[in-house]
Design an enzyme around this catalytic site. Structure first.
Site, PDB file in Angstrom:
ATOM      1  N   LYS A   1      45.247   2.589 -35.432  1.00 43.76           N
ATOM      2  CA  LYS A   1      45.503   4.053 -35.856  1.00 43.76           C
ATOM      3  C   LYS A   1      46.460   4.640 -34.652  1.00 43.76           C
ATOM      4  CE  LYS A   1      42.540   4.848 -38.945  1.00 43.76           C
ATOM      5  NZ  LYS A   1      43.062   5.443 -40.311  1.00 43.76           N
TER       6      LYS A   1
ATOM      7  N   LYS B   1      44.058  18.718 -41.512  1.00 40.49           N
ATOM      8  CA  LYS B   1      45.425  18.161 -41.373  1.00 40.49           C
ATOM      9  C   LYS B   1      45.725  17.374 -42.658  1.00 40.49           C
ATOM     10  CE  LYS B   1      45.899  15.155 -38.036  1.00 40.49           C
ATOM     11  NZ  LYS B   1      46.124  13.717 -38.266  1.00 40.49           N
ATOM     12  N   SER B   2      44.975  16.649 -43.115  1.00 35.69           N
ATOM     13  CA  SER B   2      45.338  15.936 -44.437  1.00 35.69           C
ATOM     14  C   SER B   2      45.733  16.912 -45.498  1.00 35.69           C
ATOM     15  CB  SER B   2      44.182  15.105 -45.078  1.00 35.69           C
ATOM     16  OG  SER B   2      43.781  13.937 -43.916  1.00 35.69           O
TER      17      SER B   2
ATOM     18  N   ASP C   1      38.064   8.990 -38.710  1.00 32.00           N
ATOM     19  CA  ASP C   1      38.735   9.392 -37.746  1.00 32.00           C
ATOM     20  C   ASP C   1      37.770  10.111 -36.634  1.00 32.00           C
ATOM     21  OD1 ASP C   1      41.319   8.977 -38.696  1.00 32.00           O
ATOM     22  OD2 ASP C   1      41.386  10.763 -39.676  1.00 32.00           O
TER      23      ASP C   1
ATOM     24  N   ARG D   1      42.679  11.891 -30.724  1.00 31.82           N
ATOM     25  CA  ARG D   1      41.218  11.907 -30.894  1.00 31.82           C
ATOM     26  C   ARG D   1      40.791  11.073 -29.791  1.00 31.82           C
ATOM     27  NH1 ARG D   1      40.917  14.492 -35.583  1.00 31.82           N
ATOM     28  NH2 ARG D   1      42.513  13.827 -37.175  1.00 31.82           N
TER      29      ARG D   1
HETATM   30  C1  S3P Z   1      44.692   9.913 -43.846  1.00 32.36           C
HETATM   31  C2  S3P Z   1      44.106   8.905 -43.783  1.00 32.36           C
HETATM   32  C3  S3P Z   1      43.583   8.276 -42.669  1.00 32.36           C
HETATM   33  C4  S3P Z   1      43.300   8.703 -41.626  1.00 32.36           C
HETATM   34  C5  S3P Z   1      44.461   9.798 -40.930  1.00 32.36           C
HETATM   35  C6  S3P Z   1      44.670  10.800 -42.248  1.00 32.36           C
HETATM   36  C7  S3P Z   1      45.295  10.703 -44.738  1.00 32.36           C
HETATM   37  O1  S3P Z   1      44.305   7.071 -42.574  1.00 32.36           O
HETATM   38  O2  S3P Z   1      42.896   8.084 -40.472  1.00 32.36           O
HETATM   39  O3  S3P Z   1      44.011  10.357 -39.887  1.00 32.36           O
HETATM   40  O4  S3P Z   1      45.466  12.084 -44.605  1.00 32.36           O
HETATM   41  O5  S3P Z   1      45.624  10.100 -45.956  1.00 32.36           O
HETATM   42  P1  S3P Z   1      44.583   5.491 -43.267  1.00 32.36           P
HETATM   43  O6  S3P Z   1      44.925   5.950 -44.491  1.00 32.36           O
HETATM   44  O7  S3P Z   1      45.209   4.654 -42.333  1.00 32.36           O
HETATM   45  O8  S3P Z   1      43.118   5.112 -43.255  1.00 32.36           O
END
Ligand code: S3P
Length: 440
Positions: A344, A19-20, A317, A393
């Site tokens: 979250k 996803k990221s 996550d 999740r």
């Molecule tokens: C993500 C960063 C994380 C993670 C999120 C995806 C990202 O969040 O929890 O699911 O793709 O940069 P945070 O930056 O708030 O820690």
């Protein structure tokens, strides 16, 4: 939805794209000059909302086939002003990265999202964006809907990220793209580094050094980004669900191919091995600039562990699913330094604590810590209903819990699963899991 005790899980679990990385491929593709090709893109609602947003900012985004997308970018500084409100749905990553990407262009955009996203703090992103010269006007507490007025004459910034957040880091870097000169971001603890890797891949001048203050990332602004072919690896955060389910369902043995092993993302797997999980990492290789491996997982007797706080960012996550399977371990699993879980998609400490209690599992919690008292294999009573609070999740974690609990486990709403893992139900059914839906 309801899940119940099932036969051993067997087979190959092909989990979706990361996803990221999917969000970043669309956004950087939109900021490059020319055509970026993406394969393996996650077609979850979060990412589809980012694709729609990139169209609204002027990029040409086309779906060519399953997971195959083309993005014709407008170049750094080339975003057009959207004609309407940008709805990022459930996605904190989407809204925060896009705010960063538009904050140094002379345009104005208004952002909103679903009930979950509208409750989440945006000030952590708009504070550094204001240093570039952008302005933001939102609801009390820095909540969406929010209007960001991009800086017409942006200046580069030096910013130390006060919370461990890849989203904040990435928003600042994306804003730095259209500021003249060097933007420096410092993070005390390493968080996922996909933005840095991908910016380098698209031809930006970016360096990362380990300084006394932490990781120092320096980006030279106003590059011409070159379009790329991006092969998105499979998501280790989505892989966590079939992997953890296989660990707790007696007799299971599954393979999960091509999962990203990026060290900024693999804290869960380190923790599982410490708990006694039988996981073999086969065929380690590089795909799309990320280390990947095929995981072979067998059901295991787990023991509770202390997860060190410095590991939190690399598995942020995965605490919900870890908490679910910690219920089947011998002894307690202690998670510290996890305060970020409270902001979250839901307050994940509270959501897991209430749901585990409803299923007969003893927990203890504090502002930034959480303890699950393991009931041992076969020892989780189940029989409870869990509130998923629009959090994918939380929903998937409790459905996995039910696969090995004595009584079925229910969740009140499974709709959020589609934000990150639309094929979850079918994939789990293919492995032999029993997950049912009312009205189906
Ligand atoms: C993500 C960063 C994380 C993670 C999120 C995806 C990202 O969040 O929890 O699911 O793709 O940069 P945070 O930056 O708030 O820690």
């Amino acid at each position: 939805m309801t899940s119940r005790r099932c036969v051993p899980l067997r087979g190959v679990a092909e989990v979706p794209g990361d996803k990221s990385i999917s969000h970043r491929a669309l956004i950087l593709g939109a900021l490059a000059v020319g055509e970026t090709w993406i394969t393996g893109l996650l077609e979850g609602q979060d990412v589809l909302d980012t694709a729609a947003a990139m169209r609204a900012f002027g990029a040409d985004v086309q779906r060519l086939g399953p997971g195959e997308w083309a993005v014709h970018g407008v170049g750094v500084g080339g975003f057009a002003e959207p004609e309407d409100v940008i709805d990022c749905g459930n996605s904190g990553t989407g809204v925060r990265l896009i705010m960063g990407a538009m904050a140094t262009s002379p345009i104005t955009a208004t952002f909103t999202g679903d009930d979950s996203l509208r409750a989440r703090p945006m000030g952590r992103v708009t504070a550094p964006l204001s240093l570039f010269g952008a302005a933001a006007f939102g609801r009390a507490g820095g909540r969406l809907p929010m209007t960001v007025v991009g800086a017409a004459d942006p200046v580069p910034v030096r910013y130390e990220v006060p919370v461990p957040s890849a989203q904040v880091k990435s928003a600042v870097l994306l804003a730095g793209l259209n500021a003249p000169g060097r933007t420096v971001v410092i993070e005390r603890e390493a968080t996922r580094d996909h933005t840095e890797r991908m910016l380098a891949g698209f031809g930006a001048e970016i360096t990362v050094e380990q300084g006394e203050e932490g990781r120092v990332i320096t980006l030279t602004g106003q590059p011409e980004l070159r379009p790329q072919s991006v092969a998105v690896p499979r998501d280790p955060s989505s892989a966590a669900f079939p992997v953890c389910a296989a660990l707790i369902v007696e007799g299971s043995e599954i393979t999960v191919p091509g999962v990203s092993q990026n060290p900024t993302r693999n804290g869960l797997y380190t923790t599982l091995v410490e708990m006694g999980a039988d996981i073999v990492f086969e065929n380690p290789r590089e795909e799309g600039g990320e280390p990947v491996a095929d995981l072979r997982v067998r059901a295991s007797s787990l023991k509770g562990v202390e997860v060190p706080p410095e590991r939190a960012a690399s598995m942020i996550d995965e605490y919900p699913i870890l908490s679910a399977i910690a219920a089947f371990a011998e002894g307690r699993t202690v998670m510290r330094g996890v305060g970020e879980l409270r902001v979250k998609e839901s307050d994940r400490i509270d959501a897991m604590a209430r749901g585990l209690e409803a299923n007969g599992v003893r927990v203890e919690e504090g502002e930034d810590w959480f303890i699950v008292h393991g009931a041992g294999p076969g020892g989780v009573p189940g029989g409870g209903t869990c509130a998923t609070r629009l959090d994918h999740r939380i929903a998937m974690s409790f459905l996995c819990l039910g696969l090995a609990a004595q009584e079925p486990v229910r969740i009140d709403d499974g709709s959020a699963i589609a934000t990150s893992f639309p094929a979850f139900e079918d994939l789990m059914a293919g492995l032999g899991a029993y997950i049912a839906r009312r009205n189906r």
